[in-house]
Design an enzyme around this catalytic site. Structure first.
Site, PDB file in Angstrom:
ATOM      1  N   ASP A 289       0.328  -0.936   0.352  1.00 33.84           N
ATOM      2  CA  ASP A 289      -0.274   0.199  -0.182  1.00 33.84           C
ATOM      3  C   ASP A 289       1.272   1.485   0.226  1.00 33.84           C
ATOM      4  OD1 ASP A 289      -3.395   0.404   1.996  1.00 33.84           O
ATOM      5  OD2 ASP A 289      -2.083   1.713   0.069  1.00 33.84           O
TER       6      ASP A 289
HETATM    7  C1  GLC Z   1      -4.956   4.083  -0.532  1.00 30.45           C
HETATM    8  C2  GLC Z   1      -5.318   3.162  -0.067  1.00 30.45           C
HETATM    9  C3  GLC Z   1      -5.697   1.697  -0.382  1.00 30.45           C
HETATM   10  C4  GLC Z   1      -5.581   2.347  -2.326  1.00 30.45           C
HETATM   11  C5  GLC Z   1      -3.751   2.782  -2.731  1.00 30.45           C
HETATM   12  C6  GLC Z   1      -3.742   4.174  -3.557  1.00 30.45           C
HETATM   13  O1  GLC Z   1      -3.370   4.575   0.821  1.00 30.45           O
HETATM   14  O2  GLC Z   1      -4.878   2.663   1.365  1.00 30.45           O
HETATM   15  O3  GLC Z   1      -6.066   1.448  -0.535  1.00 30.45           O
HETATM   16  O4  GLC Z   1      -5.164   1.837  -3.389  1.00 30.45           O
HETATM   17  O5  GLC Z   1      -3.247   4.566  -0.964  1.00 30.45           O
HETATM   18  O6  GLC Z   1      -4.405   5.190  -4.033  1.00 30.45           O
END
Ligand code: GLC
Length: 746
Positions: A289
């Site tokens: 993430d």
């Molecule tokens: C965010 C979220 C995740 C998302 C990623 C990209 O922090 O936790 O669900 O897909 O970053 O945007």
């Protein structure tokens, strides 16, 4: 026998050896693997590390902006994918850099959070789950993919399948609620919808199941907080939806921010390698993430960023989102013999495999077609499905008599309606927190839609109160508007910022002074229909006690206005069923239907039993609850056997009758209870459901079947199996109001 210190997860889902998705361009898995291996043999270490790096286009950050992305890194072969790039022109520009300026011309992945739509927004996933319609949800994912790929995107960071039992957590809005069975079916449906039958087609995209794992169980419901749950709860409650996505062939998995059992998921070898890749046979890649690799230092398991990179790669993480740490450290880790280049090759192979399956090596510009972008964006097909799903997401919570008749559906000959509340004439806040690259110009408000549907009714709108804050200056105008009307429609709840990521709330009341406004409006004596829009369950106890008609909608997306007005006018008879329990107060949280009985289950006649002294144990509205404008009666529950062997099929039948004055759709639910087992079992477990449309007065015999496989659980040794004994079986329209029979498994 404990295989890995964690449960040997032999699920009822068939274990698949490879992604079942075809590459569409006819290449078999073996051929793809051969192509990947030969490409890897040509790559330098720098080029390999480049494939493990994912950056956000810094025009559209979806997290703390720690790394600014420089486009020239693409030409230097140091980037494997980019996300949040908007428009085919921009995608073309960056893809061209990758496939013309780099030595091996490896195409980029283009990711985006297509969570519930892209330009046209569908209901938030929590609302979608209230449709209890996996086929419909699959269609919404298919069309969301069709629209997003028309904008050049080929990878979505969805489905989010985190089971949530705590509505304080803001991201319940993005998931499918509290139940394992329903969430697992939805996880499978979304993967199939996004990836389709032909991954190399220009209208399908790679899916990414997230956030692995148990991100929905943070202590205190506070986002990013520690997750500390038993192996049994992890295996039985939180892992099944991810497993369903893997078995459906999902091409990527996103590791979650949280720690689990003392180890952050982004560096959790038991989770990412031993369970996901070895036991479950996952052949796609694991992406972190947003900067969760970097965050291993904050977790306190990495002494510096180089150590974080080493831990994550060795645990089985394949791609580093946004921190740039793999890019900056892996080469040196290899030269210092702290990381083996073979581990990097393993990660590169998984990523390149997905690019091959997507057809990007055959045609890197496959997803770039301006004509498609114009033709498909917000097409009638997509707008129609968004409306259907929005209507089916709406949950009728209460519709009691008000001076001898029900307020809903609205009477045809109304002359004056007062439309009050911050969501009654609003666009962006109908879309939820992850609303993609929404086109708000195509969002119709409730005021606009109701005015269209009731041309002869004077609808007077005033906001009355805002979403937050203490300003009551709008109350007087609202009261005056109401006093001149025959009926009030009050549309209140949360705006987009009050749910979603980094938006946990310690208090889940209706925010601001909206409840105070309602309490003032009720003093006028006018009949009030209240519509609650939110990204989570809210505390509605005062509404339930004082108001005759209550609707919960979640956040319904682009077609909110038309969906809600269709329900208000009776054009559509509401059929939604709650995917989460609604607490009476936040002190009851976590609250969920599939709880254990305890040794002292509540008994009103016995003080020394499990209870609160200030509130009932029961939720205000139970999981699976939702009314209709008609009524349904369940009767004649019959089991075709009183005992079954491990190879028998038990047939359960009952009569469902539409006993009201409207045609309508009911979601019949089947639950079981294992009365005595080697470990404690929940008092109810959802095992099946069916959506049935009946005309008024019509009745039908419904049947379900159960086998021993449906009765499995993890025993004391964490072996997934069934045990002989007595079972209760329940059917009904929610997890509380049920009819029951018993049978025995021999
Ligand atoms: C965010 C979220 C995740 C998302 C990623 C990209 O922090 O936790 O669900 O897909 O970053 O945007």
């Amino acid at each position: 026998m404990k295989k890995l210190g964690w449960s040997l997860l032999i699920f009822v889902f068939p274990i698949i050896t490879l992604c079942t998705c075809s590459s569409g361009n006819g290449a078999s898995n073996d051929e793809v693997d051969r192509k990947v291996d030969s490409l890897i043999s040509l790559m330098t270490l720098d080029e390999k590390i480049g494939q493990l790096t994912l950056y956000a286009n810094d025009l559209n950050p979806t997290g703390p902006q720690k790394t600014t992305f420089c486009e020239n890194e693409i030409s230097n072969g140091r980037v494997g994918g980019v996300f949040n790039v908007l428009g085919t022109d921009n995608v073309y520009r960056l893809q061209k850099q990758a496939v013309t300026n780099t030595r091996l011309r490896i195409p980029l992945l283009f990711g985006f959070d297509v969570i519930h739509g892209f330009r046209t927004i569908f209901p938030i996933p929590f609302a979608e789950a209230c449709t209890w319609d996996p086929e419909l949800i699959k269609k919404s994912a298919t069309l969301a993919a069709k629209e997003a790929t028309a904008w050049g995107l080929n990878w979505t960071f969805n489905p989010m399948v985190d089971i949530a039992r705590d509505p304080r957590w803001g991201r319940v809005s993005e998931g499918s609620g509290e139940d394992i069975f329903l969430a697992s079916l939805i996880a499978k449906a979304k993967v199939q919808g996004y990836q389709g039958d032909d991954l190399s087609a220009p209208y399908t995209m790679a899916a990414c199941v997230k956030h692995f794992a148990a991100y929905g169980a943070p202590i205190g419901g506070r986002d990013y907080n520690t997750v500390d749950i038993s192996e049994r709860t992890l295996s039985e409650v939180y892992l099944p939806p991810y497993k369903a996505a893997v078995d459906a062939g999902v091409l990527s998995v996103m590791s979650s921010f949280n720690e689990l059992d003392g180890m952050p998921c982004t560096a959790n070898k038991k989770l990412l390698s031993q369970l996901l890749k070895d036991e479950w046979g996952f052949k796609g890649f694991v992406v972190s993430d947003w900067t969760s690799v970097k965050e291993l230092t904050a977790h306190g398991i990495a002494k510096d960023e180089a150590h974080a990179a080493e831990l994550a790669l060795k645990a089985g993480l394949d791609m580093d989102m946004q921190s740039g740490i793999f890019s900056e450290n892996l080469k040196k880790l290899v030269s210092n013999n702290l990381v083996d280049e073979q581990q990097i090759d393993n990660a590169v192979k998984r990523i390149l495999r997905v690019k091959y399956l997507l057809g990007l090596f055959d045609n890197p510009y496959l997803y770039i077609d301006k004509k498609r972008q114009e033709e498909i964006t917000a097409s009638q097909e997509i707008m129609d499905l968004a409306l259907l799903e929005a209507k089916k997401s709406i949950v009728l919570l209460k519709n009691e008599n008000y001076s001898n008749s029900k307020l809903l559906p609205l009477k045809k000959n109304l002359r004056k309606i007062a439309l009050i509340g911050p969501l009654a004439s609003n666009r962006i806040n109908l879309l939820g927190s992850w609303h993609g690259h929404a086109d708000t110009s195509i969002v119709k408000t409730i005021l606009e839609s109701l005015s269209e549907k009731l041309p002869n009714t004077k609808i007077e709108y005033t906001q009355g109160a805002s979403f937050t804050g203490t300003d009551k200056s709008g109350f007087n105008k609202a009261i005056q508007t109401v006093q001149k009307s025959e009926i009030v429609i009050c549309v209140i709840g949360e705006n987009n910022a009050l749910s979603g990521e980094a938006a946990s709330r310690s208090n889940i009341d209706i925010p601001g002074v909206q409840l105070d406004l309602l309490k003032e409006l009720i003093k006028t004596g006018k009949p009030i229909v209240t519509i609650v829009m939110a990204g989570r369950p809210l505390i509605l106890d005062w509404l339930e006690e004082n108001l005759p008609a209550i609707i919960f909608t979640g956040q319904l997306g682009t077609r909110s206005g038309d969906a809600i007005s269709a329900v208000l006018t009776g054009e559509y008879n509401p059929s939604g069923k709650l995917a989460m329990s609604f607490p009476r107060n936040v002190g009851q949280v976590p609250i969920f239907y599939n709880h254990k009985n305890t040794g002292r289950p509540f008994d009103a006649k016995d003080r020394y039993t499990s209870k609160y002294i200030d509130v009932s144990n029961e939720p205000l509205y139970p999981f699976g609850y939702g009314l209709s404008y008609t009524t349904f009666n369940y009767s004649d529950l019959v089991l075709d056997k009183q005992t079954i062997s491990s190879t028998d099929t038990l047939k359960i039948t009952f009569t469902l009758k539409n006993t009201g004055n409207f045609d309508g759709e009911e979601t019949c639910q089947l639950y079981i209870r294992d009365m005595v087992a080697s470990v404690t079992r929940p008092v109810k477990e959802l095992k099946a459901f069916k959506k049935v449309y009946l005309k008024k007065g019509e009745q039908v015999i419904i049947s379900f079947t159960l086998t021993a496989n449906d009765l499995k659980f993890f025993n004391e040794d964490m072996i997934y199996q069934y045990e002989p004994g007595e079972f209760a079986v329940f059917v009904g329209g929610n997890s509380r109001d049920l009819i029951e029979e018993k049978f025995e498994l021999l």
